[in-house]
Design an enzyme around this catalytic site. Structure first.
Site, PDB file in Angstrom:
ATOM      1  N   ARG A  35     -41.923  27.211-105.571  1.00  0.00           N
ATOM      2  CA  ARG A  35     -42.362  28.399-106.315  1.00  0.00           C
ATOM      3  C   ARG A  35     -41.781  29.676-105.720  1.00  0.00           C
ATOM      4  NH1 ARG A  35     -48.576  26.971-108.072  1.00  0.00           N
ATOM      5  NH2 ARG A  35     -47.927  25.729-109.854  1.00  0.00           N
ATOM      6  N   LYS A 197     -56.808  12.245-118.548  1.00  0.00           N
ATOM      7  CA  LYS A 197     -57.791  12.929-119.398  1.00  0.00           C
ATOM      8  C   LYS A 197     -57.246  13.245-120.796  1.00  0.00           C
ATOM      9  CE  LYS A 197     -58.108  16.147-116.234  1.00  0.00           C
ATOM     10  NZ  LYS A 197     -57.394  15.666-115.074  1.00  0.00           N
ATOM     11  N   GLY A 353     -47.831  20.519-113.834  1.00  0.00           N
ATOM     12  CA  GLY A 353     -48.851  19.691-113.177  1.00  0.00           C
ATOM     13  C   GLY A 353     -48.294  18.372-112.670  1.00  0.00           C
ATOM     14  N   GLY A 376     -51.729  24.256-116.924  1.00  0.00           N
ATOM     15  CA  GLY A 376     -52.616  24.779-117.974  1.00  0.00           C
ATOM     16  C   GLY A 376     -51.893  25.705-118.933  1.00  0.00           C
TER      17      GLY A 376
END
Ligand code: AMP
Length: 395
Positions: A35, A197, A353, A376
């Site tokens: 990052r 999920k 992610g 997200g």
């Protein structure tokens, strides 16, 4: 319209940049500087245009308190090493001292502010905190995609104090791939879904049921769909609360042109461990004491064929428990097929992610058209939703 950092006259200006330096740390050592390296093009662009730069970021979840282990000092040291130059640092992002350091910057200098979340005002999007942050710069640039789905002071509140505001190269590339390409995809459009999920990917599923040609469903979430279809799944992961939702999705897919493709075979074991005895089972023959932990070899080949023949592929969610050796083969096969698609001029986009972590583990990140830096935020954008931090920059 959203302006790019390239569109401003930056000379002799102080540029306040929201970066995403939320990096993995262990014992105050930066474990992965991806990052930090990703932010460098925007920083260098500003410096070489004759500006000075003030950088702000959060790290972890200190919840409004000073947590020494979550200090950005090690990040500043890493940045200084990567930039091969000294970096000024302030230990309170909104103190008078910190503002004075920013006012005194010369062109070509960098000032890093301490963790924004040492103050509650950041996540509460407080007006007072936003106005203090805004004092640091004359032009505001957001280059932190990973937090763009949250309305915080440093990415939303602060923007009201700037006439000159825009996005850096990193956010620009994310929008390019996750918004513009999706609006006008090269067909056929294929969505590859996996992970554990379903709930977090509902928006994505609903949008792509209407727009994609094919949706490949692997990973743990496949078993919830299979159970909803009445297929026995042995001891595999099932989200029982989502069975009705899965049934609704299966019904609405029948009314669209989209084809949903499920695994034909799975790699099974009694427990998630490297040493457990693994075997391959047909999808409807998983014994009760075994669970499906990866898509099987036939399914991997079938998914890879569909991916290679696509025009655009979006991949979100690993095909198996890729973190444990032995259950990464399905994700690897899918990643290799995306790399081949990209090489043949197709568009291969990886959501952030865990999927990005899997691609990184396979050393294939550079072989994709785009690997998103935000989990997200990329899910929100791909689902067709506006990101508050980007909407705040519209003019
Ligand atoms: P998500 O956050 O929903 O994308 O889930 C990612 C996680 O799903 C990863 O940590 C994987 O290990 C896990 N996962 C993928 N496939 C399976 C599976 N068949 N059974 C259990 N967990 C899985």
């Amino acid at each position: 319209m959203i302006r790019s950092v390239k569109s401003f006259d930056l000379k002799h200006k102080r540029i306040l940049i929201r970066v995403d330096f939320n990096v993995p740390m262990e014992n105050e050592i930066v474990m992965d500087d991806f990052r930090i390296r990703s932010a460098i093009p925007t920083i260098k662009f500003c410096l070489s245009a004759g500006a000075s730069v003030i950088l702000m970021s959060h790290l972890g979840r200190p919840k409004g308190k000073v947590v020494p282990e979550l200090s950005l000092i090690p990040v500043g040291e890493k940045l200084a090493e990567l930039m091969e130059m000294p970096i000024k640092f302030s230990d309170d992002c909104v103190s008078e001292d910190a503002t004075n350091v920013s006012f005194g910057l010369h062109p070509g200098e960098i000032h890093l502010l301490e963790n924004l979340r040492f103050h509650d005002g950041e996540t509460e999007n407080s007006i007072e905190f936003s106005s203090k942050l805004a004092k640091h710069g004359q032009i505001y640039i957001n280059d932190a995609f990973g937090t763009a789905h949250r309305a915080h002071a440093s990415n939303t509140g602060v923007t009201r104090y700037f006439t000159h505001k825009g996005i850096g190269f990193l956010v620009d590339k994310e929008l390019q791939y996750l918004e513009k390409v999706i609006q006008n995809p090269k067909s056929p459009l294929v969505l590859v879904l996996g992970g554990a999920k379903i709930a977090s990917k509902l928006g994505l599923i609903q949008k792509f049921i209407e727009e994609a040609d094919t949706i490949l469903i692997g990973g743990g979430m496949a078993f919830t769909f299979l159970k909803a279809r009445g297929v026995p799944v042995g001891g595999s992961l099932v989200d029982d609360k989502m069975i009705e939702t899965a049934k609704r999705i299966l019904r609405s897919a029948r009314n669209q042109k989209v084809e949903l493709v499920f695994p034909d075979d799975v790699t099974i074991a009694q427990e998630i461990s490297e040493s457990a005895l693994q075997s391959v089972s047909q999808i409807n023959k998983i014994p009760d004491d075994q669970m499906g932990l990866d898509i099987g070899p036939d399914t991997t080949l079938k998914f890879a064929e569909i991916i290679k023949n696509a025009g655009t592929v979006i991949w979100n969610g690993p095909m198996g428990v890729f973190e444990t050796p032995g259950y990464e083969k399905g994700s690897l096969g899918v990643a290799q097929a995306l790399a081949e698609l990209h090489e043949n001029e197709g568009i291969a986009v990886v959501g952030g992610g865990d999927t990005a972590a899997a691609v990184e583990q396979f050393d294939l990140s550079n072989e994709m058209s785009h690997v998103s830096t935000g989990g997200g935020a990329s899910l929100e954008l791909l689902s067709g939703n506006k990101l508050p931090a980007i909407a705040a920059l519209e003019s």
